[in-house]
Design an enzyme around this catalytic site. Structure first.
Site, PDB file in Angstrom:
ATOM      1  N   HIS A  26      -6.322  -2.907   4.940  1.00  0.00           N
ATOM      2  CA  HIS A  26      -6.530  -1.446   4.926  1.00  0.00           C
ATOM      3  C   HIS A  26      -7.635  -1.045   3.945  1.00  0.00           C
ATOM      4  CE1 HIS A  26      -3.707  -1.677   1.592  1.00  0.00           C
ATOM      5  NE2 HIS A  26      -2.634  -1.663   2.363  1.00  0.00           N
ATOM      6  N   ASP A  59      -0.110   0.184   9.793  1.00  0.00           N
ATOM      7  CA  ASP A  59       0.529   0.122   8.475  1.00  0.00           C
ATOM      8  C   ASP A  59       1.828   0.939   8.505  1.00  0.00           C
ATOM      9  OD1 ASP A  59       0.867  -0.668   5.833  1.00  0.00           O
ATOM     10  OD2 ASP A  59      -0.374   0.929   5.007  1.00  0.00           O
TER      11      ASP A  59
END
Length: 369
Positions: free
Chosen positions: A204, A262
């Site tokens: 990320h 996520d």
């Protein structure tokens, strides 16, 4: 028996405006363009989520096989036909028991593998990771998990500045496990050393990383600048500004930018109180944050929503399709099996309407109920 679905087919090379995908059993047998076909639905490859912690009220982070099966089923209904079960920083005993519990699900095909996001992470950039469990990388721990998993362990995120990180990265890559850089306060040079050692994913990007500075570029620039690294992006408008999403996509290209969710257990659920890695999480207006300090605690995203967000931000649908399927499949070493509408690959596809909402999902040649 050959089966066909017609529509606007998105292939790895672009959009076939009118065409079809055919499959026999669990394999794609043809992708063709037929001007006579007038079905307006989009046909995209099944989504590949290389980073998700749960969804539909279920979590991967406790290492419970029934929870994992339910979470995978939730994401499958949103078009994710391949996913890694991502855990968060935890004691080694939990990492071990989770590997044992999830290995049969990998063999069965419910999961594509296990992703350990931690515990070998930076305390300064831990984000929603539990600081109590953070520690230096251990090649002994990793070797045991890899052997125990019998191929189930597919990716490990670590901070390259921690003692022993480069040795861990070399071990992982030698065992064909993806080494990812994330939750890191590393310098530009330390990150480049990790890439040279074999790290091939940026976890990320931007989130849980030392920010970019013109006199210290840090990990973000080092990862973006590395042609061998695929950068994860959370396209939910919370983790990243849309301008940054489109900037990274333009800079790295859709072949090096992978959309992820996520997601945590709260994905698909109502606002309220949840848990992540032993920490209390509050979800308000669909945004998950740690109760103790307000840090972003994963997301409530699904891959179809990530695709819509990316397209609405200005990313062409053919590029976005690569970013939700082809690129993440390649990142985790599955590009020869899934991730594209291509002859010989597994028959995974998602049928979407004009609003890019899921109409039907095909996995392994069977329609998902």
């Amino acid at each position: 028996m050959t089966v066909r679905v017609n529509g606007r087919v998105v292939t790895p090379t672009g959009v076939v405006r009118q065409g079809c995908v055919e499959w026999d059993g669990d394999r794609i047998t043809a992708v063709a363009e037929y001007p006579s076909v007038r079905d307006g639905h989009w046909i995209l490859p099944g989504f590949v989520d290389m980073h998700t912690h749960g969804g539909g009220g279920h979590t991967f982070t406790t290492g419970d096989a029934d929870e994992a099966r339910a979470a995978a089923g939730f994401h499958l209904s949103h078009g994710t036909t391949t996913l890694l079960a991502s855990l968060v920083s935890a004691p080694f005993a939990l990492m071990r028991s989770a590997t044992e519990a999830f290995a049969p699900l990998v063999e069965e095909g419910v999961l594509a593998g296990v992703h350990f996001e931690g515990p070998y992470l930076s305390a300064a950039r831990c984000g929603a990771q539990n600081p109590e469990y953070l520690r230096d990388p251990s090649t002994d721990e990793l070797s045991e998990l890899i052997e125990l998993g019998r191929g189930a362990v597919r990716m490990v995120t670590l901070a390259p500045e921690r003692d022993g990180a480069l040795e861990a990265i070399k071990l992982l890559t030698a065992q064909r496990v993806v080494a990812a850089v994330g939750h890191t306060d590393a310098t530009y040079e330390q990150t480049r050393a990790a890439v040279a050692a074999g790290a091939s994913v940026g976890t990320h990007l931007f989130n849980g990383m030392r920010p970019v500075h013109h006199r210290e570029p840090g990990p973000v620039v080092a990862l973006l600048d590395a042609p061998t690294v695929i950068c994860e992006l959370v396209a939910d408008g919370v983790h990243l500004h849309d301008g940054m999403l489109t900037f990274v996509t333009a800079t790295a290209g859709p072949d090096r930018a992978a959309l992820i969710t996520d997601a945590m257990a709260a994905a698909g659920m109502s606002d309220g109180e949840y848990e992540l890695g032993g920490q209390a999480v509050t979800v308000a207006d669909g945004v998950a944050r740690l109760a103790r300090d307000g840090a972003i605690a994963g997301s409530t995203l699904t891959m179809d929503a990530a695709l819509r967000h990316a397209v609405n931000a200005g990313i062409p649908i053919a590029d976005a399709a690569r970013m939700v399927a082809t690129t993440p499949a390649r990142a985790i070493g599955l590009g020869d099996r899934v991730g594209a509408l291509q002859v010989g690959l597994r028959a995974d596809l998602v049928v979407l309407d004009d609003d890019l909402s899921v109409v039907r999902v095909l996995r392994g040649g069977s329609w998902v109920e």
